[in-house]
Design a protein around this motif. Structure first.
Motif, short mmCIF file in Angstrom:
data_model
loop_
_atom_site.label_atom_id
_atom_site.label_comp_id
_atom_site.label_asym_id
_atom_site.label_seq_id
_atom_site.Cartn_x
_atom_site.Cartn_y
_atom_site.Cartn_z
N LYS A 86 -19.18 -23.22 7.15
CA LYS A 86 -20.11 -22.61 7.88
C LYS A 86 -21.50 -23.20 7.84
CE LYS A 86 -21.94 -18.64 6.15
NZ LYS A 86 -22.00 -17.22 5.70
N LEU B 68 -21.08 -21.97 -1.72
CA LEU B 68 -22.26 -22.27 -0.52
C LEU B 68 -23.29 -23.26 -1.24
CD1 LEU B 68 -22.77 -18.98 1.05
CD2 LEU B 68 -21.11 -20.81 1.93
N TYR C 236 -9.24 -20.17 6.25
CA TYR C 236 -10.52 -20.77 5.77
C TYR C 236 -11.49 -21.86 6.68
CZ TYR C 236 -7.34 -24.71 5.88
OH TYR C 236 -6.58 -25.57 6.16
N GLU D 133 -16.68 -17.19 -1.34
CA GLU D 133 -17.45 -18.37 -0.77
C GLU D 133 -18.01 -19.51 -1.74
OE1 GLU D 133 -18.94 -16.20 3.25
OE2 GLU D 133 -20.40 -16.96 2.04
N PHE E 43 -15.68 -21.23 2.92
CA PHE E 43 -15.27 -20.10 2.72
C PHE E 43 -13.92 -19.68 2.91
CE2 PHE E 43 -16.06 -20.22 7.32
CZ PHE E 43 -14.76 -19.50 7.84
N GLY F 171 -19.92 -20.19 11.97
CA GLY F 171 -19.03 -20.58 10.89
C GLY F 171 -17.78 -21.16 11.84
N GLN G 51 -13.69 -12.06 0.98
CA GLN G 51 -13.88 -13.60 1.50
C GLN G 51 -14.92 -14.29 0.44
OE1 GLN G 51 -15.07 -14.27 5.65
NE2 GLN G 51 -16.95 -15.22 4.96
N ASN H 216 -11.19 -16.61 3.90
CA ASN H 216 -11.14 -14.98 4.42
C ASN H 216 -9.75 -14.68 3.98
OD1 ASN H 216 -10.49 -12.97 6.26
ND2 ASN H 216 -12.68 -13.22 6.42
#
Length: 233
Positions: free
Chosen positions: A31, A88, A28, A86, A71, A227, A84, A73
């Motif tokens: 980004k 944002l 994690y 996210e 994020f 990121g 993934q 992953n």
């Protein structure tokens, strides 16, 4: 309906994370990137039914903004595939320039902000190189962030005119498909190039003296971001 959709998205985000704890290798991080965005058909919506616009030119210039956030992953066990999710923050919108035969000029900017919630399905064909496809729902945070500058009477009427646009045009939630190309270094640094293709009308027109035309205004965004992952594979 909107509330239900938001809950479904959050549910997918966290259920995927919990499932990943047992079946995947999780990283994690954060980004941040810059973007260039446009909104389609905005010129037609703004021109409306006013005949004085007949001998005018209105050009789309797009808008620059930022995108960044969290994020997670989740690489599926013994595969070259990852999910993934996210969350944002994104700034996007549009700027249009107007000129007519009388010499009038103005610049109108729609500067929208969104809370983006979604996920990517990523495939790693070679080492850290990855291709991604996904979808994001953008919850509108600034429906009336409008700028207006003109040469009319040295800008004397700009404040009042801007209010007409604020009253007549509302930014709405966005929904977009995402296509991504990225590379992940072993030192936890990630590079990511994305294209967001909007599939939903993001500008709602209201009744006003400007007589805006309701149109299908979809967003398009190109974003490059950097990121950092706090945990390696």
């Amino acid at each position: 309906m909107k509330v239900i959709l938001h809950l479904l998205i959050f549910g997918c985000f966290f259920s995927g994370a919990l499932y990943g704890q047992n079946e995947t290798n999780i990283t994690y991080g954060l980004k941040l990137g810059g973007l260039f965005s446009k909104i389609s058909n905005l010129q037609e919506s703004i021109k409306g039914r006013d005949n004085t616009f007949d001998n005018s030119v209105m050009e789309s210039k797009g808008a620059y903004g930022l995108e960044g956030g969290f994020f997670m992953n989740c690489k599926l066990h013994d595969t070259r595939v990852a999910i993934q999710p996210e969350i944002l923050f994104r700034q996007s919108g549009e700027t249009v320039n107007y000129q007519d035969a009388t010499g009038k000029e103005f610049e109108l900017g729609l500067h929208y902000s969104y809370l983006q919630i979604g996920a990517l399905y990523k495939v790693y064909p070679y080492e850290g190189l990855n291709l991604g496809f996904g979808a994001f729902y953008g919850i509108s945070l600034s429906a009336n962030n409008v700028t207006y500058k003109s040469n009319e009477a040295d800008g004397m009427y700009d404040v009042a005119t801007r209010q007409f646009y604020k009253d007549g045009l509302d930014g709405t939630d966005d929904f977009s498909l995402c296509f991504a190309l990225g590379y992940e270094l072993h030192q936890s640094i990630h590079f990511d190039l994305r294209y967001y293709l909007g599939v939903k009308d993001v500008v709602k027109t209201n009744s006003s003296s400007f007589q805006f035309i309701e149109n299908n205004n979809k967003s398009s965004v190109i974003c490059f971001s950097l990121g950092y992952s706090f945990h390696q594979w």
